[in-house]
Design a protein around this motif. Sequence first.
Motif, mmCIF file in Angstrom:
data_model
loop_
_atom_site.group_PDB
_atom_site.id
_atom_site.type_symbol
_atom_site.label_atom_id
_atom_site.label_comp_id
_atom_site.label_asym_id
_atom_site.label_seq_id
_atom_site.Cartn_x
_atom_site.Cartn_y
_atom_site.Cartn_z
ATOM 1 N N ALA A 64 7.536 -2.522 1.899
ATOM 2 C CA ALA A 64 8.333 -1.379 1.458
ATOM 3 C C ALA A 64 8.406 -1.330 -0.066
ATOM 4 O O ALA A 64 8.353 -0.252 -0.678
ATOM 5 N N LEU A 65 8.487 -2.493 -0.695
ATOM 6 C CA LEU A 65 8.503 -2.592 -2.152
ATOM 7 C C LEU A 65 7.170 -2.115 -2.737
ATOM 8 O O LEU A 65 7.134 -1.399 -3.748
ATOM 9 N N GLN A 66 6.079 -2.497 -2.105
ATOM 10 C CA GLN A 66 4.757 -2.076 -2.562
ATOM 11 C C GLN A 66 4.616 -0.549 -2.501
ATOM 12 O O GLN A 66 4.113 0.083 -3.443
ATOM 13 N N ALA A 67 5.100 0.041 -1.396
ATOM 14 C CA ALA A 67 5.033 1.505 -1.251
ATOM 15 C C ALA A 67 5.878 2.197 -2.320
ATOM 16 O O ALA A 67 5.509 3.261 -2.831
ATOM 17 N N PHE A 68 7.005 1.582 -2.666
ATOM 18 C CA PHE A 68 7.854 2.126 -3.725
ATOM 19 C C PHE A 68 7.103 2.154 -5.052
ATOM 20 O O PHE A 68 7.077 3.169 -5.759
ATOM 21 N N PHE A 69 6.456 1.050 -5.411
ATOM 22 C CA PHE A 69 5.748 0.985 -6.693
ATOM 23 C C PHE A 69 4.529 1.905 -6.716
ATOM 24 O O PHE A 69 4.197 2.472 -7.761
ATOM 25 N N GLN A 70 3.900 2.050 -5.581
ATOM 26 C CA GLN A 70 2.750 2.963 -5.521
ATOM 27 C C GLN A 70 3.180 4.391 -5.830
ATOM 28 O O GLN A 70 2.491 5.122 -6.547
ATOM 29 N N LYS A 71 4.317 4.795 -5.311
ATOM 30 C CA LYS A 71 4.817 6.144 -5.584
ATOM 31 C C LYS A 71 5.429 6.243 -6.979
ATOM 32 O O LYS A 71 5.242 7.235 -7.690
#
Length: 606
Positions: free
Chosen positions: A440-447
């Motif tokens: 979920a953290l990775q998806a946050f940084f990607q966006k």
Amino acid sequence: MLFLRPYIYLWFAMTILRLVFAWQNASFFESITLSGFTIGAFFDAVTIALLGLPCAVFGFPGSWKSNNFLSILYKTYLLLIGVFVLTLNCWDIAYFSYTQKRSSFSYFTHLLTGTETSSLAGEFLIEFWWLPLLFIGLLFGFLKSMKRSHSLVHENKTKAWLVYFTILLFNFSLARGGFSLRPLSIIDASAMTSLEEAPLVLNTAFTVLKSRQFEARKKVTFFSDNELKKYLVAPNYHKQPILPKGTNIVLIMLESFGTAYAGPNSPMSFSPFLDSLLQKSLFLEAAIANGRTSMDAVPAILAGMPSWQNESYILSPFCTNQIDALPSVLTDNGYHCSFFHGAKTGSMNFDDFTKSIGISSYYGMENYKGPEAFDGNWGIWDHHMFQFFVKELSSFKEPFLSTFFSLSSHHPYLIPKSYQSKVKRGPEPLCATISYTDMALQAFFQKAAKQKWYDRTLFVLCADHVGPTRLPSNQSTEMRYRIPIGFYHPKINLKTKLEWKLKKDQVFQQIDIFPTIIDLLGFQQQAFTFGTSIRNQKQGAKLVYENGNLISFDSQNGHFDIFAWNPNVNTKSALPLNLQRRLNLLLATYQDYQNRLLENRCRKTK
């Protein structure tokens, strides 16, 4: 002596509960000794004597046997004692695994008034279904013992009164823990055994009673004012900030991401994205949490306020003190400040506390906008809340300070169906939830990387505390507090700018985050804090509070050097010079902390 039967029964019942406590939580102790049970039985006797003192006072010969009202009053109070003791000790058999410490009065007050209690009660009862049965069985035995008890009766009134005063004197002295000048307290458990075994020796009824009295509410004087200034570390004020004016701050607190299962230096990491990000950051390899709970973490991280006392600062009588904090300092410098936590608003008093330190916008479960995302227990799934977070950040006026506190890597460790096949599983349920939150953290940084504000933002990543773990390798004092902390900026390499100035393996703690951020921004002169900026040449004491002890952390050749101070043990004499210096810094720091809280002096003098 039939009138003593309920007390003797309760004493044996507490021993049974200690045995069950040890069986259920054995993996959290490096060793369990017979002396721990023996000393624990003494603490149980003190607890019963303390609670039974009113019964002893009013149990004079023939008192309640000849008076129906007093008889009902006596038995009602006796029943309340039994319910109180059995309930609290049954509770910590289960709850100890989440905090590795006995619960306090303030915690139970919070439990009765908190918003998350009802939503978690069902899950808790399902997991520990056998505890209510144990409680009912022990309570039934206690009721039977009450039926056989009565007040003192003796044909010779003189002898009856003599027995009464003897019992009263014995009860009073036992309730104090003996004839010493000071009554028995929580801290005596570690003095009599060890820091690690103290929770086994204690019982929860005792810790609740003693934390209710808040024994530490006294001014302490180890040093004179002049000596205190000599031992305390003064901040270095740097003229040149590292970060450009108007840099946004995004602070991400990760639930239960202890070094045991997360971070680049973890022996068994389940957070590959976090690890890769921290390797590009200013990563503090020897970092510790200042407490064991989420309520300890929020004031430590946002206000540099540790909980070096029996209860979390948020729940303490000092929570209304005037303090400097990161949000209040940044608000004064034109920042918009917000806090995101996917649980119900009111959870752990975060909304009230964050408002008191200058956060104007609080986003809880009720404020979430997006797809249906309630996890059935705590609140919004992390992957949905992170996406809501990044969307809201893009709507804020810059500069902003925004804090996000994740929640999914918390008991009962649930995983969304869509992630069940994706997460990496490990030896404990916590591992899979860390893996999920890392995604979920990775998806946050990607966006976030696609947003205009991203390149102008400092990201601070920090665990709130070490999660519950039963592996023997994770039960050392070091692993109970060691967490990953890092500072990441997409366009500024903080690692090359600052790492060369740091002592290798320099210990860094949560309360150092606040002074470090305002130092990097050039605002350090605007606030008082108990922590120390990472740029400071001399570092303050790195401390945690555990069962009445202050534990000092240092790092030597890649290994933690841990020193515990117990006020009941004379450690001010016959110490090597290096330990004496550490002790002086520890004592000075604690004196400054305790007295500033009492005198409400935790703000920078304007």
